[in-house]
Design a protein around this motif. Structure first.
Motif, mmCIF file in Angstrom:
data_model
loop_
_atom_site.group_PDB
_atom_site.id
_atom_site.type_symbol
_atom_site.label_atom_id
_atom_site.label_comp_id
_atom_site.label_asym_id
_atom_site.label_seq_id
_atom_site.Cartn_x
_atom_site.Cartn_y
_atom_site.Cartn_z
ATOM 1 N N VAL A 166 0.740 -1.020 0.114
ATOM 2 C CA VAL A 166 -0.429 -0.027 -0.064
ATOM 3 C C VAL A 166 0.798 0.713 -0.102
ATOM 4 O O VAL A 166 1.355 1.555 1.183
ATOM 5 C CB VAL A 166 -0.610 0.256 1.204
ATOM 6 C CG1 VAL A 166 -1.796 1.428 1.195
ATOM 7 C CG2 VAL A 166 -1.701 -1.192 1.330
ATOM 8 N N PHE A 167 1.363 1.753 -0.721
ATOM 9 C CA PHE A 167 1.795 2.610 -1.387
ATOM 10 C C PHE A 167 1.789 4.472 -0.574
ATOM 11 O O PHE A 167 2.319 4.810 -0.376
ATOM 12 C CB PHE A 167 2.463 3.149 -2.762
ATOM 13 C CG PHE A 167 0.763 3.830 -3.811
ATOM 14 C CD1 PHE A 167 0.756 6.006 -2.961
ATOM 15 C CD2 PHE A 167 -0.045 3.467 -4.138
ATOM 16 C CE1 PHE A 167 -0.157 5.816 -4.229
ATOM 17 C CE2 PHE A 167 -1.048 3.611 -4.750
ATOM 18 C CZ PHE A 167 -1.333 5.376 -4.783
ATOM 19 N N GLN A 168 0.513 4.332 -0.367
ATOM 20 C CA GLN A 168 0.146 5.026 0.341
ATOM 21 C C GLN A 168 0.640 5.476 1.902
ATOM 22 O O GLN A 168 0.604 5.840 2.427
ATOM 23 C CB GLN A 168 -2.152 5.204 0.625
ATOM 24 C CG GLN A 168 -2.210 5.693 -1.060
ATOM 25 C CD GLN A 168 -2.521 4.529 -0.879
ATOM 26 O OE1 GLN A 168 -2.249 3.506 -1.051
ATOM 27 N NE2 GLN A 168 -3.614 4.510 -1.869
ATOM 28 N N THR A 169 0.511 4.038 2.582
ATOM 29 C CA THR A 169 0.974 3.557 3.910
ATOM 30 C C THR A 169 2.255 4.060 4.147
ATOM 31 O O THR A 169 3.129 4.639 5.146
ATOM 32 C CB THR A 169 0.565 2.461 4.792
ATOM 33 O OG1 THR A 169 -1.074 2.224 3.943
ATOM 34 C CG2 THR A 169 1.071 2.217 5.783
ATOM 35 N N MET A 170 3.169 3.758 2.888
ATOM 36 C CA MET A 170 4.832 3.585 2.710
ATOM 37 C C MET A 170 4.828 4.885 3.062
ATOM 38 O O MET A 170 5.705 5.226 3.621
ATOM 39 C CB MET A 170 4.798 3.247 1.600
ATOM 40 C CG MET A 170 5.033 1.741 1.553
ATOM 41 S SD MET A 170 5.752 1.017 -0.016
ATOM 42 C CE MET A 170 7.336 1.726 -0.182
ATOM 43 N N ILE A 171 4.452 6.085 2.153
ATOM 44 C CA ILE A 171 4.647 7.357 1.651
ATOM 45 C C ILE A 171 4.236 8.090 2.877
ATOM 46 O O ILE A 171 5.237 9.007 3.857
ATOM 47 C CB ILE A 171 4.307 7.729 0.833
ATOM 48 C CG1 ILE A 171 4.009 7.498 -0.848
ATOM 49 C CG2 ILE A 171 4.312 9.509 1.098
ATOM 50 C CD1 ILE A 171 4.153 7.724 -2.118
ATOM 51 N N GLY A 172 3.090 7.983 3.635
ATOM 52 C CA GLY A 172 2.952 8.170 4.939
ATOM 53 C C GLY A 172 2.889 7.824 6.422
ATOM 54 O O GLY A 172 4.045 9.064 6.730
ATOM 55 N N ILE A 173 3.775 6.959 6.345
ATOM 56 C CA ILE A 173 4.520 6.703 7.174
ATOM 57 C C ILE A 173 6.003 7.024 7.549
ATOM 58 O O ILE A 173 6.157 7.283 8.249
ATOM 59 C CB ILE A 173 4.456 5.005 7.774
ATOM 60 C CG1 ILE A 173 2.833 4.551 7.982
ATOM 61 C CG2 ILE A 173 5.205 4.749 9.043
ATOM 62 C CD1 ILE A 173 2.394 5.422 9.325
ATOM 63 N N SER A 174 6.377 6.808 6.626
ATOM 64 C CA SER A 174 7.787 7.207 5.800
ATOM 65 C C SER A 174 8.029 9.234 5.816
ATOM 66 O O SER A 174 8.806 9.369 6.846
ATOM 67 C CB SER A 174 7.967 6.775 4.512
ATOM 68 O OG SER A 174 7.940 5.509 4.398
#
Length: 255
Positions: A166-174
């Motif tokens: 889930v790229f949205q989670t990857m970007i948001g958490i990072s």
């Protein structure tokens, strides 16, 4: 010296020598200064056993007096930085598993590795040598164990059909982790300390900012390419960084 881990290695090696009042490290200049009483040959011999390519430069007398005191301000900052790193280890590990992102899982282990280093720095104040070495060894093997599991999972995902992370989670958490590491970096820099542990911690936080940016980039590539390969590649790179740090901690514990 070519990395902050070697500073901790040297510090733990020299802590058994009586008469050392203060140590100063210059990472850029690749030099260290030891304020001590007694013969410098003992210090030189201990450094030689680490096989770091050390060599003696000069010995000078000083009229300054040094007292070994616990710096409460530095200790407080290290506790804050440790708490932030361990907190984000938990956040990134859980969200990484849920979102199927190896980049987040790997970065969480890097956060855990940094928390271990900060914990060892705090433990270095007034603790017995044997206790510090036991803790260092446990930390090192634990990191290698977790990174090995991560590599096995990366290989499995490379060879099998897996759901896209889930790229949205990857970007948001990072992005949140990036902000957290920038805060850690600012807190450490505000101490204006030349102490080895603080300088090492500053470098660790700087490296973490770069790693966070890498995971964010991997998230965008997953989104644009509709492929999980960028996530697996960045995860593998970070796992290698974690293992390298773990091997240095084990070296520290065995010397």
């Amino acid at each position: 010296m070519d990395c902050p881990s070697e500073e901790n290695l040297i510090r733990m090696k020299l802590q058994n020598i009586e008469g050392i009042a203060k140590q100063e490290y210059d990472l850029k200049g690749r030099t260290m200064t030891v304020y001590h009483t007694g013969d410098y040959q003992t210090i030189e011999q201990q450094l030689a056993t680490l096989n770091l390519g050390s060599h003696f430069v000069e010995s000078l007398e000083t009229k300054e007096e040094f007292q070994i005191e616990e710096d409460n301000k530095q200790r407080k900052v290290l506790w804050i930085v440790l708490a932030i790193n361990f907190g984000f280890f938990l956040i990134e590990m859980s969200t990484g598993v849920i979102s199927k992102s190896m980049g987040l899982v790997a970065d969480s282990l890097d956060m855990l590795a940094d928390a271990f280093v900060y914990g060892l720095s705090l433990l270095a104040v007034g603790a017995a040598v044997s206790r510090k070495k036991r803790v260092a060894m446990i930390c090192g093997y634990f990191q290698i164990f977790l990174a090995a599991i991560g590599f096995i999972e990366v290989i499995r995902r490379f060879t099998g059909a897996e759901e896209m992370p889930v790229f949205q989670t990857m970007i948001g958490i990072s992005v949140l982790a990036l902000i957290a590491n920038v805060i850690c970096l600012l807190l450490l820099q505000r101490t204006k300390s030349k102490d080895a542990h603080i300088q090492a911690s500053i470098i660790f936080s700087s490296n973490d900012v770069i790693i966070n940016a890498g995971v964010i980039l991997a998230g965008f590539l997953v989104w644009q390419l509709d492929n999980q390969i960028p996530d697996l590649v960045i995860g593998s790179i970070v796992f290698l960084i974690v293992i390298r740090g773990a091997l240095r901690i084990l070296k520290l514990a065995k010397n």
